[in-house]
Write an enzyme that holds these catalytic residues in place. Structure first.
Site, mmCIF file in Angstrom:
data_model
loop_
_atom_site.group_PDB
_atom_site.id
_atom_site.type_symbol
_atom_site.label_atom_id
_atom_site.label_comp_id
_atom_site.label_asym_id
_atom_site.label_seq_id
_atom_site.Cartn_x
_atom_site.Cartn_y
_atom_site.Cartn_z
ATOM 1 N N HIS A 86 0.852 -1.191 0.000
ATOM 2 C CA HIS A 86 0.000 0.000 0.000
ATOM 3 C C HIS A 86 0.884 1.236 0.000
ATOM 4 C CE1 HIS A 86 -3.424 2.600 0.729
ATOM 5 N NE2 HIS A 86 -2.620 3.279 1.526
ATOM 6 N N ASP A 165 -15.346 1.959 7.301
ATOM 7 C CA ASP A 165 -14.290 2.850 6.837
ATOM 8 C C ASP A 165 -14.775 3.751 5.721
ATOM 9 O OD1 ASP A 165 -11.515 3.803 6.559
ATOM 10 O OD2 ASP A 165 -11.772 2.942 4.574
ATOM 11 N N ARG A 172 -14.968 12.193 7.375
ATOM 12 C CA ARG A 172 -13.739 12.914 7.739
ATOM 13 C C ARG A 172 -13.371 13.922 6.657
ATOM 14 N NH1 ARG A 172 -9.907 8.325 8.040
ATOM 15 N NH2 ARG A 172 -8.355 9.978 8.245
ATOM 16 N N SER A 187 -7.855 3.327 8.859
ATOM 17 C CA SER A 187 -8.579 3.286 7.588
ATOM 18 C C SER A 187 -7.836 2.400 6.584
ATOM 19 C CB SER A 187 -8.716 4.710 7.042
ATOM 20 O OG SER A 187 -9.223 4.708 5.731
ATOM 21 N N LYS A 191 -8.727 -2.175 5.745
ATOM 22 C CA LYS A 191 -8.983 -2.802 4.447
ATOM 23 C C LYS A 191 -7.920 -3.845 4.107
ATOM 24 C CE LYS A 191 -9.534 1.282 2.992
ATOM 25 N NZ LYS A 191 -9.680 2.536 2.238
#
Lengths: 433, 433
Positions: A86, A165, A172, A187, A191
């Site tokens: 990620h 999320d 947010r 967050s 995932k």
């Protein structure tokens, strides 16, 4: 049914700097997803979390509670181990494109559930959609089959993973509470953990083009996420990497696909190759594979083979050339010298304004729009040399792209050319495990 | 029409501890009232204000912006000057009832726009509604006429004053953002300034039964409100007064009306008389009347006359006795000694549970429910003496009232009797101008 907690009590606890109990966290995340805790309650709680922080235990529990609102994928039936990556988002960050097939070619399966771009950072799915026919939406069954057959899949995250999320992120975004490290970390990690990967490497960007502008913030985010992954049983490491300058030369969807193919063909910009290999090594090590050098798989064409199969499996025409933009402008050097600044934010905003990115998640993006850097950081130019070209499908966007370049760095501009200058770039700043 | 600000920018400024510009404050308060700024945005801003604070200038501007969302009353056509009082809320706090007619009897008009009770603190309108026929809702014209004719009016605040405050207060109540001194101060003062009073005295309570539990918090709130009033051209002073013990002996709507009438008749509990006179002197001085002693107006019946005319003008049967509760329980002393604690919160919650108060603003209240203190702080008791009686219209509430008394002070109980004990109470702790 009577609710077992009261949102106001929970908000007041965090407001006062207290630690939320496991049961409070479980309840508030679940009740928010069910609509029992209202948006205005979650937003004041998010602000309290932003300003008061959370302990490692609270963040782990919050992440677990978000995961519990949805489904979890299970890759245990696969014949290979899994590893994922990620990135916190950057400019010209196409690394997922060569990385996923490269790691697959080295024997580890890569289930990449990706997102779309927003603002100045591009999204992996937007990039791949520049390939004619390629489709992002796969069923869980299609994903599993492709992972087994090809070893790599890059597709849209289904709505079933951590629905809390999705709801919380949208909240947010409009309430000034995006920049809370506990909430950013949970967050992302909710995932990735729900996705079921066995190993995970995080590419945490630092610099003007990154979400985290300072090394201290990036380090804290990386540390928090590595801890979260570790606590959840995922082998997790992070690299802190430079995002003050775009990665490679191509910024824009189709432009970045083309550059990724260059890398898979054994060429491409040195920084893209360096980071792709560094992340591949982390993923392979996390999956327990230490006897394979990914540089070999790039050099001998195995990574390219995996790419072609991965794209074809999702309907993409792997031999189609990337579309050329109908409108191109050149930016030329005004003097001789060395490029001592190529600001990532300036280039990123310019590419966005040209049509490569979107301001709202429902906006379309252009396949051929973007910025191509014929010269970049540390390279020599002579007056009159083309430093970059701007590409767009809509000519009225061209002045906005040029303005974005000029406005960057508080008006000092995206590019700085220094006669006799020199510059050193440390691409991988640190490793956090 | 394009909005001239973005809520997220404003939230981020306050989140970072910055100072909001006048134009940002004007816009965000107005846009929230119009529904352009969403509840979830205002709640995260409220949390940021709670944790980051506001400057005196910001609070003044915020208050002015709230006033600008509604109408302002104008008493300049009256033949007399005006003065008003606001209490931050306490137990047994019936002071408005004798105070308004007393000040009117001394030649200064009192336009008291009051509210209803919530939780353990009573509301002035709830108390007066124990009088048969009395009505709280007056038109602006009726209010003006009564002010001219009688000199005092106690009525419900119309919805036209500072509608932003009503919306914001309801939001803060459910989002854990009530306890922000800038927001408390601007909420109270926006209504009092919009009401158009020339002078204002604030009774800021401190102690277990008060909203502010510590003297430091009460002092900060008082200072903030006095500054706000002064900045808006209202002659404003504040008294910090003790609310660790109920005021007087009566806690409950009809019980407090009866005690107020005792005070107006020249009798009543010493603390109620003392505070009524202290506040009356502040109001008179604020209105520029310094040659009248309100003690005389209590003693010679002029205050009682004004009370009778004030109640009658709003339809109240001024000679009707207060209703007796059908269910009464006695609490007796278990030993000889001096009462060294009569906890305001314990008594307030007991009265609420017995039916004198409400948990939600749409709940009804009972006219005869409450607690009457036959003995209170500093008084001697012998074992077996009745210390207090509990009154309710619904017998199933009686155990809840008794439990509230026992649960107070973390289970130590509402009442403490100490053999040979003594206790000193400073009712008016300080004056802030």
């Amino acid at each position: 049914m009577a609710e077992r907690h009261d949102a106001v009590d929970i908000i007041k606890t965090k407001r006062g700097g207290g630690t939320l109990a496991d049961d409070q966290i479980d309840w508030v995340v679940d009740a928010y997803t069910r609509g029992v805790v209202a948006d205005e309650q979650m937003s004041s709680l998010a602000m309290a979390i932003l300003l008061r922080g959370m302990t490692r235990e609270e963040i782990s529990r919050w992440t677990a509670a978000m995961i519990a609102t949805g489904e979890r994928l299970d890759f245990s039936s696969l014949s290979r181990r899994t590893a994922d990556k990620h990135s916190t988002g950057g400019v010209g960050d196409k690394i997922t494109l060569p990385l996923a097939p490269l790691v697959a070619a080295c024997g580890v399966a890569v289930p990449q559930l990706s997102g779309r771009g927003l603002g100045h950072t591009g999204g992996t799915l937007d990039k791949l959609e520049a390939i004619p026919g390629w489709r992002a939406a796969l069923s869980n069954e299609e994903m599993m089959r492709q992972l087994e057959d090809v070893g790599a899949v890059i597709c849209a995250a289904g709505s079933g993973l951590a629905p809390a999320d999705k709801k919380l992120y949208a909240l947010r975004d409009v309430t000034g509470t995006v920049e809370a490290i506990p909430l950013i970390a949970s967050s992302i990690m909710s995932k990735k953990i729900a996705e079921g990967t066995g190993a995970l490497v995080l590419d945490v960007k630092v610099g003007t083009g990154a979400f985290m502008k300072t090394e201290a913030d990036a380090r804290e985010l990386a540390r928090t996420m590595v801890d979260l992954g570790t606590d959840a049983g995922v082998v997790t490491t992070a690299l802190l990497t430079d995002m003050s300058t775009p990665l490679g030369r191509a910024c824009g969807n189709g432009l970045e696909v083309a550059e990724s193919v260059e890398v898979l063909a054994g060429g491409g910009p040195a920084d893209v190759v360096e980071l792709t290999l560094a992340l591949a090594r982390e993923m392979l090590a996390g999956a327990g594979v230490t006897d394979v050098d990914p540089a070999d798989a790039l050099a001998d064409g195995r990574a390219m083979d995996a790419w072609r199969r991965m794209i074809a499996a999702q309907g993409g025409d792997v031999d189609a050339p990337m579309p050329d933009a109908p409108h191109v402008e050149e930016v030329r050097a005004e003097a001789d010298g060395v490029i001592t600044r190529m600001d990532a934010m300036g280039v990123g905003v310019a590419a966005w304004r040209l049509g490569a990115g979107r301001a709202r998640k429902e906006d379309p993006v252009q396949a051929s729009a973007g910025v191509y850097l014929h010269r970049t950081l540390g390279e020599e130019v002579k007056a009159g040399d083309v430093i970059m070209t701007l590409h767009t499908e809509t000519p009225e966007r061209m002045p906005r792209g040029l303005a974005a370049l000029a406005d960057a760095c508080d008006g000092a501009g995206t590019v700085e050319v220094t006669p006799g200058g020199s510059v050193e770039r440390r691409l991988v700043i640190d490793r956090i495990a």
